[in-house]
Write an enzyme that holds these catalytic residues in place. Structure first.
Site, PDB file in Angstrom:
ATOM      1  N   ARG A   1      30.963  35.873  37.217  1.00  0.00           N
ATOM      2  CA  ARG A   1      31.720  36.787  36.358  1.00  0.00           C
ATOM      3  C   ARG A   1      32.647  35.984  35.434  1.00  0.00           C
ATOM      4  O   ARG A   1      32.881  34.801  35.643  1.00  0.00           O
ATOM      5  CB  ARG A   1      32.562  37.753  37.216  1.00  0.00           C
ATOM      6  CG  ARG A   1      31.743  38.773  37.970  1.00  0.00           C
ATOM      7  CD  ARG A   1      32.591  39.589  38.921  1.00  0.00           C
ATOM      8  NE  ARG A   1      33.063  38.800  40.066  1.00  0.00           N
ATOM      9  CZ  ARG A   1      33.838  39.280  41.031  1.00  0.00           C
ATOM     10  NH1 ARG A   1      34.250  40.541  40.990  1.00  0.00           N
ATOM     11  NH2 ARG A   1      34.212  38.516  42.043  1.00  0.00           N
TER      12      ARG A   1
ATOM     13  N   HIS B   1      44.674  38.415  46.165  1.00  0.00           N
ATOM     14  CA  HIS B   1      44.515  38.657  47.608  1.00  0.00           C
ATOM     15  C   HIS B   1      45.314  37.627  48.416  1.00  0.00           C
ATOM     16  O   HIS B   1      44.801  36.948  49.297  1.00  0.00           O
ATOM     17  CB  HIS B   1      43.026  38.620  48.009  1.00  0.00           C
ATOM     18  CG  HIS B   1      42.192  39.663  47.330  1.00  0.00           C
ATOM     19  ND1 HIS B   1      42.263  40.996  47.646  1.00  0.00           N
ATOM     20  CD2 HIS B   1      41.275  39.564  46.336  1.00  0.00           C
ATOM     21  CE1 HIS B   1      41.428  41.684  46.887  1.00  0.00           C
ATOM     22  NE2 HIS B   1      40.820  40.844  46.078  1.00  0.00           N
TER      23      HIS B   1
ATOM     24  N   GLU C   1      44.676  43.584  42.236  1.00  0.00           N
ATOM     25  CA  GLU C   1      44.472  44.485  43.384  1.00  0.00           C
ATOM     26  C   GLU C   1      45.713  45.267  43.804  1.00  0.00           C
ATOM     27  O   GLU C   1      45.616  46.183  44.620  1.00  0.00           O
ATOM     28  CB  GLU C   1      43.904  43.707  44.586  1.00  0.00           C
ATOM     29  CG  GLU C   1      44.878  42.785  45.300  1.00  0.00           C
ATOM     30  CD  GLU C   1      44.990  41.406  44.678  1.00  0.00           C
ATOM     31  OE1 GLU C   1      45.667  40.555  45.272  1.00  0.00           O
ATOM     32  OE2 GLU C   1      44.404  41.165  43.600  1.00  0.00           O
TER      33      GLU C   1
END
Length: 361
Positions: A15, A96, A118
């Site tokens: 990505r 994370h 996130e």
């Protein structure tokens, strides 16, 4: 603002942090976008596409970090990148932190401004920048689980959809959030028998309303999980606690209750995993076996379908990138409560409660 898009260097991460369409929107607003050469290749975007959209192509990752006020990425920086991050530089990506003390301490030391995709949170409690990747990972978990149930890969040798005269496979989904619902949808579409568990009755009622009849809901408890795993062919772990480590719903001793060749897919691996035996794997070497149970614990599942993932991610991150670029991070976070909740570490200080609690900071 000068915005940098480096090439992802995590194992098999194809990505990229921004599409040419995203670059076009930023360039239109007079921001400068530096894209590392070949950063978009894995997602099907070429340097010429970025240049046509208004980006400046830089050869090395070092140049991108050195030239930029803000870095827009997909995955957390890895060790080779730590020393490239400058004090006060904004890094906008999936972090994370709760799953890595090393990363947390490195970012504290860097004195940078870490805004985590996130933990950006809307007023209704939803996580808009996590949703598209959770959708991809939830759907992929069934695709991968179905593959690893095949006997040559040490699975049970079960076809999830069954055939006439043979019952379908049984799928247990832990968590009825975005991941769980997408996994259940895919499994149901294949014709599997699906049980989805959660402790949120409101969410279970919703699942019950929207899913076909062969998807059943059950309240999540250790007793119920222990019963269900004995007959499940594929188990999906999709439990998330915002910014904190995932709870361990399946312990080591439970593996002996599963049938040999059962496949477990831990989509919560980025947050430490919801199985006690979880350890992060890569697309290069995605599985391992403990007590005859096949574990699939790839930490960047959406990286295997990078075109879909990159476009889905830029669709939701771009409005926030534009806010940060137009106003600077301080004003942007003052004016946007969702964005302010994305702040995890600011110039050497942890500002997100769950991360501080995880590492006693």
């Amino acid at each position: 603002m000068k915005i940098g898009v480096p090439k992802e260097i995590k194992n098999n991460e194809n990505r990229v942090g921004m599409t040419p369409a995203g670059v076009f929107e930023l360039a239109k607003k007079n921001h400068t976008v530096y894209v590392q050469a070949s950063a978009g290749f894995g997602s099907g975007f070429f340097d010429e596409d970025y240049q046509e959209a208004g980006a400046i192509i830089l050869k090395t990752i070092e140049e991108v970090y050195a030239s930029s006020d803000m870095i827009v990425k997909v995955k957390e920086p890895i060790q080779e990148e730590y020393h490239l991050i400058k004090p006060s530089q904004v890094v906008f990506t999936y972090f994370h932190f709760a799953s890595s003390e090393t990363l947390t301490k490195a970012m504290i030391k860097s004195k940078s401004v870490c805004i985590a995709y996130e933990t950006v949170e809307d007023a209704d409690g939803s996580l808009p920048l996590l949703i598209p990747m959770s959708e991809v990972a939830g759907r992929m978990s069934i695709q991968q689980g179905a593959k690893y149930l095949e006997k040559p890969i040490k699975g049970r040798g079960v076809l999830l959809g069954g055939v006439p005269g043979v019952p379908p496979g049984k799928v247990l989904v832990l968590g009825a959030g975005i991941v769980g619902i997408q996994a259940a949808k895919m499994a149901a579409g294949l014709g599997a028998h699906v049980t989805i568990m959660d402790i949120n009755m409101k969410q279970l009622r919703y699942v019950n309303d929207v899913m076909p009849n062969h998807v059943i809901t059950e309240f999540s408890s250790e007793y119920n999980i222990r019963n269900r795993i004995k007959e499940s062919d594929l188990i999906i772990g999709g439990v998330l606690i915002k910014g904190a480590k995932a709870p361990k719903l399946i312990t080591r001793d439970m593996l002996k209750d599963m049938r040999p060749g059962t496949v477990i897919v831990d989509v919560a691996v980025d947050q430490g995993g919801c199985f006690e035996t979880t350890r992060a794997t890569t697309h290069e070497d995605p599985t391992y076996i403990i007590d005859d149970v096949v574990h699939y614990c790839v930490a960047n599942m959406p990286g295997a379908v990078p075109y879909t993932s990159t476009v889905a991610l830029t669709n939701v991150t771009l409005p926030y990138v534009i806010k940060l670029a137009n106003d600077g991070w301080e004003k942007a976070c003052e004016n946007s409560v969702p964005l302010s909740k994305g702040l995890n570490i600011v110039k050497g200080k942890v500002v997100y409660k769950e991360i501080a609690e995880t590492f006693n900071l």
